[in-house]
Design an enzyme around this catalytic site. Structure first.
Site, short mmCIF file in Angstrom:
data_model
loop_
_atom_site.label_atom_id
_atom_site.label_comp_id
_atom_site.label_asym_id
_atom_site.label_seq_id
_atom_site.Cartn_x
_atom_site.Cartn_y
_atom_site.Cartn_z
NE ARG A 193 1.43 -7.97 10.99
CZ ARG A 193 1.17 -7.15 9.98
NH1 ARG A 193 2.03 -6.20 9.66
NH2 ARG A 193 0.07 -7.29 9.27
CG ASP A 243 -1.06 4.97 4.99
OD1 ASP A 243 -1.73 4.00 4.58
OD2 ASP A 243 0.13 4.86 5.34
CD GLU A 244 -1.91 1.80 8.42
OE1 GLU A 244 -2.95 1.13 8.50
OE2 GLU A 244 -0.78 1.30 8.31
CD GLN A 248 -3.50 -5.12 8.25
OE1 GLN A 248 -2.48 -4.93 8.92
NE2 GLN A 248 -3.47 -5.08 6.93
CE LYS A 296 -0.74 0.35 5.02
NZ LYS A 296 -0.01 1.62 5.17
CB THR A 297 4.01 2.28 1.68
OG1 THR A 297 3.48 1.97 2.98
CG2 THR A 297 4.83 3.56 1.78
#
Length: 711
Positions: free
Chosen positions: A592, A218-219, A249, A31-32
């Site tokens: 993770r 973002d987020e 998330q 996503k970044t």
């Protein structure tokens, strides 16, 4: 610009021309990369002015990472875009326009340390005892009042006759007055003042809407109500709003995040184009499929199937152990194996749901000489409430001065700093320990003398039972000292869990050394509180799952995956919404891992849960094709259920025999004295004294007959 490095969905997300866009970005989906490529694309392909672009992140780390990527692509041109955290953006906007609220532009922004200093001064001004309340508790209270738009008058009314909350409301009132008179803004105020400014002054709102023609967030799954309101106010019919996040998330609802904002984005931003990024570049297929199968049990989500081109089918490993110590020792040995095979410790992380779980893991790492670092928290034996309990024990055993100073006013007893200073001076002049001086010095006011007498009586009563089993001794310390009441009053549930885990540690110690005394336990703990081996260049990371969000490791150990621990006991009593958040948290933990995921649980009695442990229900929700069970503890007998709000299954041995009879008097480590009023199979109904009342339970190590307890 070069776009060949993007997959088809990423390319679609970067090049879309829709006014309102929602990107559902699965874990590890890049996503970044998409967000930065999007900004570069706007500038390069459409000649958008960089200064008209805004990108909001939620951490300085994320903002800096995005700035670095943009600078690499755009050079100095990148500096003209606004890439910042939402709080930094608020400061910038307020510096320009806060004058409309009759505030000066040179207002002071307070960080948490500044807030604590102000709270301490306010408590002093209100003539509260120095350590009467924790500044952090008051800060949290003030933040929740502001977030709920609760006025001082309303806060006072809600406090009712509760003395603690009456005091909190007084501090809240004083805090607001000081901030207004001194022009202080805390982090909550930065957002609230901005919303007030944008909502109340159309000219200011129009100015910022025109300045930021392209807004990126973002987020987005982590935004709260105030942050969402600010974004909504920045929207106009002319500008573009582009949000990136993953409903799966959303793990910060306890901080105000609301998953509904990303789920229902199109309600306020319509027409909306939704694009799903579902190719994962981080994890193996088995890990990803296992995480997908778990999260599909949630209903509050956008359906997506993450996939990966990493076809490795090395399965998730699930290990069950009979004891926590066995679990921790196995993890440590596995880490040793990795190290001996040429891998670094830094490639591995140990994740847990609650911080108290680190205690046994830390001990195992030390026993095996494995360097480790705890992120986002303190080592177990360094935690305040654990140190308080140990200080009481040391004061009982040896009356040492440092322990005395730590507990003399913990919990608060009305002993001022001046009184303690007079006592220590008296001791120094006569060559006495502080405790000896306390038994002799009576030059205080009758109120202080009485408080000192009560403290001496407490320590002497604890000295009379120091020969008890160490875990029973700590239970009495927790109860008689007032620490239990203090933590319950402040709703410090995590700290209570830590104290219970200390009792569990003491119980395990007594199992290994049944003839050992309290002083021997304290000597052993001293070995684990030595800081000499803490930091190392190559170390294993220990952290809660919350602290691990956004990180990745080759090997992840998800430990103590037990019912009541993960999912958390509180969530089980709060209904479906809370359980879904726990499942999202487990999903974050699993994703993770890049190469190998180990999930472990342990059996035995839990002092924290006050019952025997069982594997987490989430284990059964993971697709069997993705997970390999090793040493799984499987009961051969029937499953008896104790009726409760949580309905937790209890497995019993074939040769089980009920050791109690009707009307037997019993003592429980948490609930105190009670009497057996009914027995049905393996389940007893016990009537405990107020305030615990009727409980249903099976025989367990926390329960003893009154005769056995007295002997």
């Amino acid at each position: 610009m070069e776009l060949t490095h993007l997959n088809s969905e990423q390319l679609k997300a970067v090049t879309t021309t829709s006014q309102y866009v929602r990107i559902i970005a699965g874990a590890g989906s890049g996503k970044t990369r998409v967000l930065t490529s999007r900004i570069v694309y706007l500038i390069r392909a459409f000649d958008v002015k960089p200064q008209s672009i805004l990108a909001i992140t939620f951490t300085n780390k994320a903002a800096n990472e995005m700035k670095q990527r943009l600078f690499k692509e755009l050079g100095d041109e990148a500096r003209m875009s606004t890439i910042s955290t939402i709080h930094s953006l608020c400061v910038r906007m307020l510096r320009e326009d806060i004058g409309v609220l009759n505030w000066p532009k040179n207002f002071t922004v307070m960080d948490e340390d500044d807030q604590k200093s102000l709270i301490k001064q306010i408590m002093k001004d209100l003539k509260f005892e120095k350590n009467r309340y924790k500044p952090s508790s008051l800060i949290n209270y003030i933040s929740s009042q502001k977030g709920g738009d609760i006025s001082v008058e309303r806060a006072k009314m809600l406090a009712g006759t509760n003395e603690t909350f009456q005091d909190f409301a007084k501090v809240y009132e004083h805090y607001l007055k000081v901030c207004e008179s001194k022009y202080y803004l805390d982090f909550d105020d930065l957002l609230l003042k901005n919303v007030m400014m944008l909502k109340g002054f159309p000219s200011v709102r129009s100015k910022w809407q025109k300045r930021f023609h392209y807004i990126h967030v973002d987020e987005f799954q982590d935004v709260d109500h105030v942050q969402y309101e600010m974004l909504r106010l920045l929207k106009s019919s002319e500008n573009y709003v582009y949000v990136v996040g993953d409903p799966d998330q959303t793990i910060y609802t306890w901080r105000g995040a609301d998953v509904n904002f990303i789920l229902n984005y199109e309600r306020d931003f319509s027409p909306c184009e939704s694009i799903v990024l579902n190719q994962n570049y981080r994890s193996t297929k088995a890990i990803l499929d296992g995480a997908n199968s778990l999260i599909k049990n949630n209903t509050m989500r956008v359906d997506k199937d993450l996939f990966t081109e990493n076809e490795s089918m090395v399965k998730i490993e699930h290990h069950s152990f009979n004891k926590e110590a066995e679990q921790a020792d196995w993890v440590a040995r596995k880490l040793k194996e990795f190290k001996q095979s040429g891998l670094n410790y830094a490639e591995s992380a140990i994740l847990y749901r609650s911080n108290y779980i680190s205690r046994e893991i830390e001990k195992a790492c030390r026993n095996h000489h494995i360097p480790y670092m705890i992120y986002g928290g303190q080592r177990f034996f360094d935690r305040m409430e654990v140190k308080d309990m140990l200080a009481y024990a040391r004061c009982v055993v040896s009356q040492d001065d440092l322990s005395f100073l730590r507990i003399i006013n913990t919990p608060r007893r009305g002993l001022s700093t001046k009184s303690v200073d007079a006592l220590t001076t008296f001791a120094f002049e006569r060559g006495l320990s502080y405790y000896e001086a306390a038994t002799m010095y009576r030059e205080f006011s009758p109120k202080v003398n009485k408080a000192l007498d009560q403290f001496i009586d407490l320590i002497e009563s604890l000295r009379r039972i120091q020969s008890f089993a160490v875990d029973v001794f700590f239970e009495q310390v927790f109860l008689k000292s007032g620490l239990k009441s203090m933590l319950e009053e402040e709703n410090e549930l995590d700290r209570i869990e830590n104290v219970k885990e200390l009792m569990n540690d003491a119980r395990e110690f007594m199992t290994i050394y049944p003839e050992a005394a309290l002083d021997e336990y304290l000597q052993l703990v001293a070995l684990y509180t030595d800081k000499s081996t803490m930091l190392h260049q190559d170390h294993v990371s220990l952290m809660s799952v919350h602290a691990a969000k956004g990180l990745e490791f080759n090997h992840v150990f998800l430990v103590e995956f037990c019912e009541g621990v993960f999912p958390n006991e509180r969530s089980l009593s709060e209904g479906k919404h809370a359980l879904e958040e726990e499942r999202r948290l487990a999903y974050v933990a699993m994703t993770r891992a890049k190469k190998k995921l180990f999930i472990t649980d342990s059996a035995g009695h839990s002092f924290v849960l006050s019952r025997p442990k069982q594997p987490s229900r989430f284990i059964d929700e993971i697709d069997e094709a993705c997970i390999h069970h090793v040493n799984k503890v499987v009961s051969k007998t029937n499953v008896s259920v104790i009726p409760s709000s949580n309905t937790v299954p209890i497995r019993l041995q074939d040769n089980f025999k009920m050791p109690y009879q009707l009307k037997d008097e019993v003592v429980h480590t948490e609930f105190g004295e009670g009497i057996v009023t009914a027995i049905e199979g393996a389940i007893m109904t016990i009537a405990f004294k107020f305030p615990h009342g009727i409980k249903k339970m099976i025989p367990n190590p926390a329960l003893k007959s009154k005769k056995e307890f007295q002997s």
